[in-house]
Design a protein around this motif. Sequence first.
Motif, PDB file in Angstrom:
ATOM      1  N   LEU B  81       0.848  -1.095   0.048  1.00  0.00           N
ATOM      2  CA  LEU B  81      -0.020  -0.114   0.038  1.00  0.00           C
ATOM      3  C   LEU B  81       0.813   1.301  -0.005  1.00  0.00           C
ATOM      4  O   LEU B  81       2.068   1.313   0.906  1.00  0.00           O
ATOM      5  CB  LEU B  81      -0.897   0.008   1.243  1.00  0.00           C
ATOM      6  CG  LEU B  81      -1.805   1.200   1.506  1.00  0.00           C
ATOM      7  CD1 LEU B  81      -2.753   1.033   0.257  1.00  0.00           C
ATOM      8  CD2 LEU B  81      -2.475   1.095   2.953  1.00  0.00           C
ATOM      9  N   VAL B  82       0.645   2.088  -1.030  1.00  0.00           N
ATOM     10  CA  VAL B  82       1.254   3.172  -1.013  1.00  0.00           C
ATOM     11  C   VAL B  82       0.464   4.438  -0.449  1.00  0.00           C
ATOM     12  O   VAL B  82      -0.445   4.918  -1.195  1.00  0.00           O
ATOM     13  CB  VAL B  82       1.816   3.638  -2.215  1.00  0.00           C
ATOM     14  CG1 VAL B  82       2.828   4.803  -2.619  1.00  0.00           C
ATOM     15  CG2 VAL B  82       2.829   2.221  -2.890  1.00  0.00           C
ATOM     16  N   SER B  84       0.578   8.638   0.206  1.00  0.00           N
ATOM     17  CA  SER B  84       1.226   9.678  -0.092  1.00  0.00           C
ATOM     18  C   SER B  84       0.730  11.000   0.327  1.00  0.00           C
ATOM     19  O   SER B  84      -0.549  11.136   0.487  1.00  0.00           O
ATOM     20  CB  SER B  84       1.353   9.943  -1.713  1.00  0.00           C
ATOM     21  OG  SER B  84       2.312  11.140  -2.053  1.00  0.00           O
ATOM     22  N   SER B  93       4.597  11.659  12.107  1.00  0.00           N
ATOM     23  CA  SER B  93       3.266  11.422  11.446  1.00  0.00           C
ATOM     24  C   SER B  93       3.107  10.903  10.297  1.00  0.00           C
ATOM     25  O   SER B  93       2.196  10.188  10.251  1.00  0.00           O
ATOM     26  CB  SER B  93       3.033  12.957  11.286  1.00  0.00           C
ATOM     27  OG  SER B  93       3.703  13.487  10.274  1.00  0.00           O
ATOM     28  N   ASN B  96       2.655   7.274  11.904  1.00  0.00           N
ATOM     29  CA  ASN B  96       1.324   7.434  12.572  1.00  0.00           C
ATOM     30  C   ASN B  96       0.154   7.245  11.478  1.00  0.00           C
ATOM     31  O   ASN B  96      -0.866   6.570  11.456  1.00  0.00           O
ATOM     32  CB  ASN B  96       1.056   8.571  13.447  1.00  0.00           C
ATOM     33  CG  ASN B  96       1.764   8.358  14.447  1.00  0.00           C
ATOM     34  OD1 ASN B  96       2.283   7.430  15.001  1.00  0.00           O
ATOM     35  ND2 ASN B  96       2.291   9.478  15.131  1.00  0.00           N
ATOM     36  N   PHE B  97       0.533   7.942  10.151  1.00  0.00           N
ATOM     37  CA  PHE B  97      -0.227   7.624   9.115  1.00  0.00           C
ATOM     38  C   PHE B  97      -0.341   6.266   8.580  1.00  0.00           C
ATOM     39  O   PHE B  97      -1.762   5.649   8.544  1.00  0.00           O
ATOM     40  CB  PHE B  97       0.216   8.855   8.130  1.00  0.00           C
ATOM     41  CG  PHE B  97      -0.849   8.865   6.893  1.00  0.00           C
ATOM     42  CD1 PHE B  97      -1.942   8.696   6.921  1.00  0.00           C
ATOM     43  CD2 PHE B  97      -0.176   9.338   5.668  1.00  0.00           C
ATOM     44  CE1 PHE B  97      -2.843   8.878   5.743  1.00  0.00           C
ATOM     45  CE2 PHE B  97      -0.981   9.701   4.760  1.00  0.00           C
ATOM     46  CZ  PHE B  97      -2.235   9.338   4.539  1.00  0.00           C
ATOM     47  N   ARG B 100      -2.708   3.721  10.808  1.00  0.00           N
ATOM     48  CA  ARG B 100      -4.172   4.114  10.634  1.00  0.00           C
ATOM     49  C   ARG B 100      -4.645   2.832   9.570  1.00  0.00           C
ATOM     50  O   ARG B 100      -5.923   2.484   9.497  1.00  0.00           O
ATOM     51  CB  ARG B 100      -4.719   5.201  10.052  1.00  0.00           C
ATOM     52  CG  ARG B 100      -4.312   6.413  11.118  1.00  0.00           C
ATOM     53  CD  ARG B 100      -5.495   6.676  11.996  1.00  0.00           C
ATOM     54  NE  ARG B 100      -5.255   5.430  13.052  1.00  0.00           N
ATOM     55  CZ  ARG B 100      -4.262   5.555  14.063  1.00  0.00           C
ATOM     56  NH1 ARG B 100      -3.681   6.542  14.263  1.00  0.00           N
ATOM     57  NH2 ARG B 100      -4.333   4.501  14.983  1.00  0.00           N
ATOM     58  N   TYR B 101      -3.758   2.290   8.824  1.00  0.00           N
ATOM     59  CA  TYR B 101      -4.187   1.430   7.541  1.00  0.00           C
ATOM     60  C   TYR B 101      -3.320  -0.141   7.848  1.00  0.00           C
ATOM     61  O   TYR B 101      -3.650  -0.694   6.813  1.00  0.00           O
ATOM     62  CB  TYR B 101      -3.957   1.843   6.399  1.00  0.00           C
ATOM     63  CG  TYR B 101      -4.625   3.108   5.925  1.00  0.00           C
ATOM     64  CD1 TYR B 101      -5.963   2.936   5.593  1.00  0.00           C
ATOM     65  CD2 TYR B 101      -4.180   4.389   6.028  1.00  0.00           C
ATOM     66  CE1 TYR B 101      -6.849   3.889   5.285  1.00  0.00           C
ATOM     67  CE2 TYR B 101      -5.034   5.582   5.911  1.00  0.00           C
ATOM     68  CZ  TYR B 101      -6.128   5.358   5.355  1.00  0.00           C
ATOM     69  OH  TYR B 101      -7.075   6.448   4.893  1.00  0.00           O
ATOM     70  N   GLY B 195       1.198   5.701  19.136  1.00  0.00           N
ATOM     71  CA  GLY B 195       2.087   5.876  18.160  1.00  0.00           C
ATOM     72  C   GLY B 195       3.009   6.763  18.500  1.00  0.00           C
ATOM     73  O   GLY B 195       3.557   7.100  19.678  1.00  0.00           O
TER      74      GLY B 195
END
Lengths: 322, 387
Positions: B81-82, B84, B93, B96-97, B100-101, B195
Motif C-alpha cells: 500500500l502506498v 502519499s 506523523s 502514524n499515518f 491507521r491502515y 504511536g
Amino acid sequence: MSPATEEQVLTLEESPPNSRDTFVDLIVIGDGETIHDMPAPHAVRANPRRGIQAPAVVIPLLPDCSPDLVRRRHAIAVDLSVEGMGLKLESPVDLLTQDVVVVLDKPGGGFVCTGLAVCDEPGETPDLHLGGRFGGAAHDLLDPKNLTPSFVASQLAYVLPQPAALLERWAELGVLERFTWDRVHVCPRCEGMPSFRRGCQACGSARVTQDRLIHHYACAHVGFAADFESGGELVCPKCRTRRLVVGADFEHLRGRQTCFDCHWSAPELDLVAQCLRCQLRFPCHQALELELVGYHAHRLDPLAFLASCGRAAPVRPGSAAN
Amino acid sequence: MDCARGFWRWLRGRPRNPRFTYCPSVCAVVAGFNEEEMISHTLAGLWGSYPRLEIIVVSDGSIDDMSGVAQQFARTHSGVLVLSRPERGGKSSAMNFALRYTQAEVVVVIDADSELGPQAIWEVVQPLRDPRVGAVAGCVVARNSFTSLATWLQAYEYLSTIFVGRMVSAMFGILGIVSGAFGAFRRDALDKVQGWDVGPPEDLDLTLTLRKIGYRVAFAPYSHCLTEVPTTWKQLIRQRMRWEQSGVVRNHCRKHSDLADFRNANFSWSNLFLMVDACFFSLFCPLAILGWFIWFFIAGPDNGGWILLTLYLLYLVFEIIQVASLLYFSNNLRRDVPICMVFFLVPLYQMLLLVIRLVAIWGETVGRWSFLDNYVPAKVRKATWKW
C-alpha cells in the motif's frame, strides 16, 4: 430569331475552343461582327495570363475522382494567372471528365500541383492546347480541409472527408503526401471516442469516497477526522488538546479511496475511460492508440510561381498598382 | 583437513540454524522523503521475505517520484500500500499515518534507504513471543563500510555499540533505544501510546515511552539491516549533532525524567539503571573528561606526553577486548574482520564524537537546539511542545 442573332450564335459555336475562356460569356458581339473581329481572350481577361514555360504532368480524374492513369499526359505549362492556366499537351487526350490535376515542376526544384476545371479541351486541334480555371472536383480534392480528418459527432469518431483508398492512390502517385495528423486514444472494442475520469481501479466506477484524516502537529497524531470531533469542536484523541485550528494546529490528509459500487479500496484512483459509443469502461492504459492520417498537397500559388519564373505577377485592372 | 574445513566455514560465516516458530502478521512501514532511487531496491528486498507481510510505503511530501515508483511496484506486487502526502509532516506523523491502515500484530519500521539481511524479519519478531516485550531492536550495520575513513570508523562504531553494546544492554534489561532504521513494535503497545511523538529522535522517545508503561525492550542481534552512513566528516558531524542534541538532555533528563520515579505505577529497577547508565555515560563522562582535559592543560605536567600515550594505549587495550568479543559473536567474519582493523584509530574518532557531544549538550541545555533542527518541518516545530 433575327438573322443577326443567328450569326452571333453560329459564330460562337464555330469559334475555336481556346477562345471559350473565362470571359467569353461577357463578350458582347455587335451587329455585323464575327468572333474573329473580337479582342483576343487575354486582352479581355480581368486577370491576364502570363506566358511561362514549365514542364508539367496532367492527370485527369475519373468520375470517382481517382487518377486516370491511362490518359495521363506530359505537357508544358504555357500561361498562368491567378484564376487559371493553359498547357500544351504532348499528345491528344480524350477526357472523361472536365477535371484534371496538373503537376508542375518548379524552377528551383520540387513540384507543385493544382486542380483545374478544363474549359479549353484539346480535342483534335493541332496545337493540343488545354486551358482551364482553378476549381472543380480536382481543386476540391487538393483542398487541405478535405485532406485531414475531422471529428464527426454523429459517428463519435474522426473521419477523413474523402475515402482513404482514394487519397492513398493519389499519394502513391506522389501528388499527396501522407503524414501523421494526430494520435488519439480510442475504445479498444469499437474505436469510438471515450470520456475519461478518475475512478476505482477494480470496477472503474467514479462513485468513490476518500478517507479524511487529521494530522495534529503538536503530538504527531494522525487519525480519522471523525475521531477528532467531540462536542462540536475538534479534540486530539491522543493528547486531548482542544479547539484545534486548521493550519496552525493541524492539517487535513487524504487517505485511502473506497468504491461505493464494489467496496474496493486503494490510495490512488486510476484514470478510467468509458466509450461514448459502445459504453465500454476500461482502464486508460488499455485504450487503443489510433494514428490519424492526413494528406498534404504542395499546392500551386500562382503569384509565387510566376515570381520564381521571373515573370511579373499579373495585375488586376483598376488596382492602385496598375 | 576437517579442522581446515571447519575454520573456513567459521571464516565464511558462522552457520546459524535457528528454528523460527513464532509467525505473527507483520506490517513493514517504510517512510521516507525523496527516496525515489532507493525505494524500489528496498521494496524488492523486503517483499516476499516473510509469509504474513504487508508493506506500507509513506511518501512524506516527497518532491521526487518516490510515490510513483512505489505505486509502480505496488501494481505488480500484492500486499503493498502506498500512501502519499502532499506536504512534509515529519517521520513520526508519516508512520502514524501508516498505523491507521494496518491491523497487523507487529509493526516493523524500516528506513527507505536500508536493506534487510536474510531472515531479518523472522529474527526481529521472535522476541515478541514474550507478551512482556513491546519492542525489538534490529541490528543496524553500515552498508558502505569502506567508502571513506569516516564510513570505516562508523562501521566499526555500529558493530561495537549496536551489535555488541545493545546485546549487553539487552542482557541486563536496560536497552533504551530501538533504532528508527530497523525495529519491531507490538501493535497493542503502539496503540496504547498512540504511536510516535514528534522527533527527533522519535525512536528513542517511543522506546522510553514503551518502557515507561511497563513493556520490555529486546534486541535481535542477527536481524541485520544494512544502512548508508554519512560519507564525509561534515555530514557525520551534522548527523551526530542532531542525535546528541535530542538524546540524553531532551529525552532522559526532560521528557522522560519520570522513568526513574519510584511513585510511577510501572517503576522498575531496570528503568532506573537505564537512566543511570544514560546519564553516566552520555552526560557525566563527557563532562568529566572535559574537566580532566582542562586541568591537564592548565596544570601542564612535565610528563604530559607520556600520560596521553598511556591513555591511548589503555584505550587500545579496551578496544582489543571489544574487538575480540565482537568477533566471537559475529556470524559474518569475512565482513567484520576487515572492519575491525581500524580499531587503533577509534580513540581519536571517539575524541571527535566527544567534542560533538559536549557542544550538543551545551546547545540543548541552554538553547534547546534540537527544536531548531529542520528534521521536522517548521509548522510542526512551531506547534509542538518544547521539552
